[in-house]
Scaffold this motif. Structure first.
Motif, PDB file in Angstrom:
ATOM      1  N   UNK A 124       0.838  -1.199   0.053  1.00  0.00           N
ATOM      2  CA  UNK A 124      -0.110  -0.030  -0.181  1.00  0.00           C
ATOM      3  C   UNK A 124       0.936   1.217   0.092  1.00  0.00           C
ATOM      4  N   UNK A 125       1.986   1.251   1.044  1.00  0.00           N
ATOM      5  CA  UNK A 125       2.681   2.390   0.867  1.00  0.00           C
ATOM      6  C   UNK A 125       3.432   2.580  -0.284  1.00  0.00           C
ATOM      7  N   UNK A 126       3.938   1.649  -0.913  1.00  0.00           N
ATOM      8  CA  UNK A 126       4.485   1.570  -2.447  1.00  0.00           C
ATOM      9  C   UNK A 126       3.788   2.364  -3.369  1.00  0.00           C
ATOM     10  N   UNK A 127       2.454   1.359  -3.468  1.00  0.00           N
ATOM     11  CA  UNK A 127       1.441   2.153  -4.305  1.00  0.00           C
ATOM     12  C   UNK A 127       1.108   3.697  -4.059  1.00  0.00           C
ATOM     13  N   UNK A 128       1.174   4.002  -3.139  1.00  0.00           N
ATOM     14  CA  UNK A 128       0.672   5.501  -2.867  1.00  0.00           C
ATOM     15  C   UNK A 128       2.143   6.425  -2.841  1.00  0.00           C
ATOM     16  N   UNK A 129       3.096   5.914  -3.005  1.00  0.00           N
ATOM     17  CA  UNK A 129       4.229   6.723  -3.041  1.00  0.00           C
ATOM     18  C   UNK A 129       4.649   6.743  -4.612  1.00  0.00           C
ATOM     19  N   UNK A 130       4.052   5.552  -5.362  1.00  0.00           N
ATOM     20  CA  UNK A 130       4.169   5.785  -6.861  1.00  0.00           C
ATOM     21  C   UNK A 130       3.016   6.676  -7.432  1.00  0.00           C
ATOM     22  N   UNK A 131       2.096   6.716  -6.645  1.00  0.00           N
ATOM     23  CA  UNK A 131       0.981   7.768  -7.216  1.00  0.00           C
ATOM     24  C   UNK A 131       1.510   8.991  -6.750  1.00  0.00           C
ATOM     25  N   UNK A 132       1.954   9.368  -5.886  1.00  0.00           N
ATOM     26  CA  UNK A 132       2.650  10.425  -5.486  1.00  0.00           C
ATOM     27  C   UNK A 132       3.809  11.004  -6.460  1.00  0.00           C
ATOM     28  N   UNK A 133       4.599  10.122  -6.883  1.00  0.00           N
ATOM     29  CA  UNK A 133       5.619  10.547  -7.681  1.00  0.00           C
ATOM     30  C   UNK A 133       5.056  10.847  -9.097  1.00  0.00           C
ATOM     31  N   UNK A 134       3.930  10.339  -9.502  1.00  0.00           N
ATOM     32  CA  UNK A 134       3.153  10.513 -10.888  1.00  0.00           C
ATOM     33  C   UNK A 134       2.671  12.174 -10.707  1.00  0.00           C
ATOM     34  N   UNK A 135       1.861  12.241  -9.341  1.00  0.00           N
ATOM     35  CA  UNK A 135       1.670  13.706  -9.203  1.00  0.00           C
ATOM     36  C   UNK A 135       2.649  14.760  -9.253  1.00  0.00           C
ATOM     37  N   UNK A 136       3.572  14.419  -8.614  1.00  0.00           N
ATOM     38  CA  UNK A 136       4.762  15.359  -8.800  1.00  0.00           C
ATOM     39  C   UNK A 136       5.156  15.604 -10.055  1.00  0.00           C
ATOM     40  N   UNK A 137       5.646  14.678 -10.955  1.00  0.00           N
ATOM     41  CA  UNK A 137       6.283  14.489 -12.223  1.00  0.00           C
ATOM     42  C   UNK A 137       5.184  15.238 -13.049  1.00  0.00           C
ATOM     43  N   UNK A 138       4.067  14.921 -13.177  1.00  0.00           N
ATOM     44  CA  UNK A 138       3.054  15.465 -13.830  1.00  0.00           C
ATOM     45  C   UNK A 138       2.717  16.995 -13.640  1.00  0.00           C
ATOM     46  N   UNK A 139       2.600  17.566 -12.262  1.00  0.00           N
ATOM     47  CA  UNK A 139       2.575  18.845 -12.059  1.00  0.00           C
ATOM     48  C   UNK A 139       3.728  19.737 -12.336  1.00  0.00           C
ATOM     49  N   UNK A 140       4.924  19.068 -12.160  1.00  0.00           N
ATOM     50  CA  UNK A 140       6.173  19.856 -12.362  1.00  0.00           C
ATOM     51  C   UNK A 140       6.212  20.136 -13.819  1.00  0.00           C
ATOM     52  N   UNK A 141       6.128  19.102 -14.611  1.00  0.00           N
ATOM     53  CA  UNK A 141       6.434  19.106 -16.130  1.00  0.00           C
ATOM     54  C   UNK A 141       5.273  19.922 -16.811  1.00  0.00           C
ATOM     55  N   UNK A 142       3.959  19.813 -16.206  1.00  0.00           N
ATOM     56  CA  UNK A 142       2.871  20.621 -16.842  1.00  0.00           C
ATOM     57  C   UNK A 142       3.033  22.072 -16.634  1.00  0.00           C
ATOM     58  N   UNK A 143       3.604  22.251 -15.367  1.00  0.00           N
ATOM     59  CA  UNK A 143       3.769  23.667 -15.066  1.00  0.00           C
ATOM     60  C   UNK A 143       4.737  24.271 -16.050  1.00  0.00           C
ATOM     61  N   UNK A 144       5.824  23.698 -16.449  1.00  0.00           N
ATOM     62  CA  UNK A 144       6.822  24.197 -17.406  1.00  0.00           C
ATOM     63  C   UNK A 144       5.928  24.333 -18.797  1.00  0.00           C
ATOM     64  N   UNK A 145       5.339  23.600 -18.912  1.00  0.00           N
ATOM     65  CA  UNK A 145       4.350  23.746 -20.369  1.00  0.00           C
ATOM     66  C   UNK A 145       3.379  24.806 -20.412  1.00  0.00           C
ATOM     67  N   UNK A 146       2.746  25.069 -19.406  1.00  0.00           N
ATOM     68  CA  UNK A 146       1.538  25.966 -19.461  1.00  0.00           C
ATOM     69  C   UNK A 146       1.780  27.066 -18.584  1.00  0.00           C
ATOM     70  N   UNK A 147       3.133  27.518 -18.554  1.00  0.00           N
ATOM     71  CA  UNK A 147       3.551  28.909 -18.020  1.00  0.00           C
ATOM     72  C   UNK A 147       3.264  28.940 -16.559  1.00  0.00           C
ATOM     73  N   UNK A 148       3.432  28.009 -15.809  1.00  0.00           N
ATOM     74  CA  UNK A 148       3.158  27.938 -14.290  1.00  0.00           C
ATOM     75  C   UNK A 148       4.251  27.282 -13.709  1.00  0.00           C
ATOM     76  N   UNK A 149       5.582  27.828 -13.888  1.00  0.00           N
ATOM     77  CA  UNK A 149       6.761  26.870 -13.429  1.00  0.00           C
ATOM     78  C   UNK A 149       6.951  27.246 -12.031  1.00  0.00           C
TER      79      UNK A 149
END
Length: 262
Positions: A124-149
């Protein structure tokens, strides 16, 4: 034997996790895509200032800056989504498997119930940490693309706060499921409490009693500490991690002594 249980649990959960990860990325892209159209519009903040105080606590008052927008429009709702995922997944790992009759086979193997509980808890902890990493990576990358760095460190710490906050309620759901064998009750307790404490956080700005008890709320730092602007202390992360572990430890003797499948 618990490493084998861990691998099996992750393998069985990978398809559902993948759909959640895809949905999370699409949600992040949808939210961030609107930022360029409002970042230079001061009327947006005027509208936010007219909202009730409880909503301003949750969504913030400044949606024209990257940190204000990402925190108010995206991360403000993450506790709800992550609580649902954590509650459903935690309940399914033992109580759900028991309800489907899939728990009898692993228990028939030379593995203790404590090892089974440990393997499922770590999964359970690994699944949540994996989803958290997806959240981090998606938010950071999308911020660069959509003028919200935003600084990668701030986004990572914010995602970690939300992920480990959800871990508390996922571990609670897993513990209740292991102790009772009732998946529905376990998921309702875990996800319901996680969502309920988000509501209490929004009311804490208006109710003095709730404000005094805010330190007990796992969402306090994630929703009220401006983690996208300020460095995050390791203390709330460690506390959430240990509280989740404690829930699993408390459930262990109940799971050890009850009749599974009855």
């Amino acid at each position: 034997m618990w490493p084998e249980i861990l691998r099996e649990s992750l393998r069985d959960a990978r398809r559902g996790w993948l759909w959640w990860a895809i949905g999370l990325v699409l949600y992040v892209l949808l939210i961030l895509a609107f930022y360029p159209s409002i970042k230079s519009d001061p009327s947006v903040n005027e509208i936010m200032h007219k909202l009730p105080a409880s909503l301003r606590v949750l969504f913030g008052e400044d949606l024209t800056t990257p940190a204000g927008y990402v925190g108010g429009r995206l991360f403000s709702l993450m506790p709800i989504l992550l609580s649902v995922f954590a509650g459903l997944t935690g309940a399914a790992l033992i109580a759900g498997e028991e309800a489907r009759g899939h728990l009898e086979f692993p228990l028939a193997q030379p593995v203790s119930r404590r090892a089974l509980l440990a393997g499922r808890t770590l999964a359970l902890l690994i699944l949540l940490l994996g989803l958290g990493f997806v959240l981090f990576l998606g938010t950071w990358a999308a911020g660069q693309v959509f003028q919200a760095p935003l600084p990668a460190a701030r986004v990572l710490e914010t995602a970690a706060l939300h992920t480990l906050g959800a871990w508390v309620f996922g571990a609670l759901a897993l513990g209740v499921g292991a102790a009772t064998g009732r998946a529905g009750v376990a998921s309702a307790v875990g996800a319901g409490l996680g969502i309920g404490l988000v509501v209490l956080h929004t009311l804490s700005g208006q109710v003095a009693a709730l404000r005094d008890l805010a330190w007990l709320n796992p969402w306090k730092e994630a929703l009220g500490g401006s983690p996208l602007l300020h460095p995050v202390s390791v203390t709330p992360l460690l506390v959430c991690l240990l509280v989740g572990v404690a829930f699993a430890l408390i459930a262990a003797p109940f799971f050890q002594n009850r009749d599974v499948g009855r």
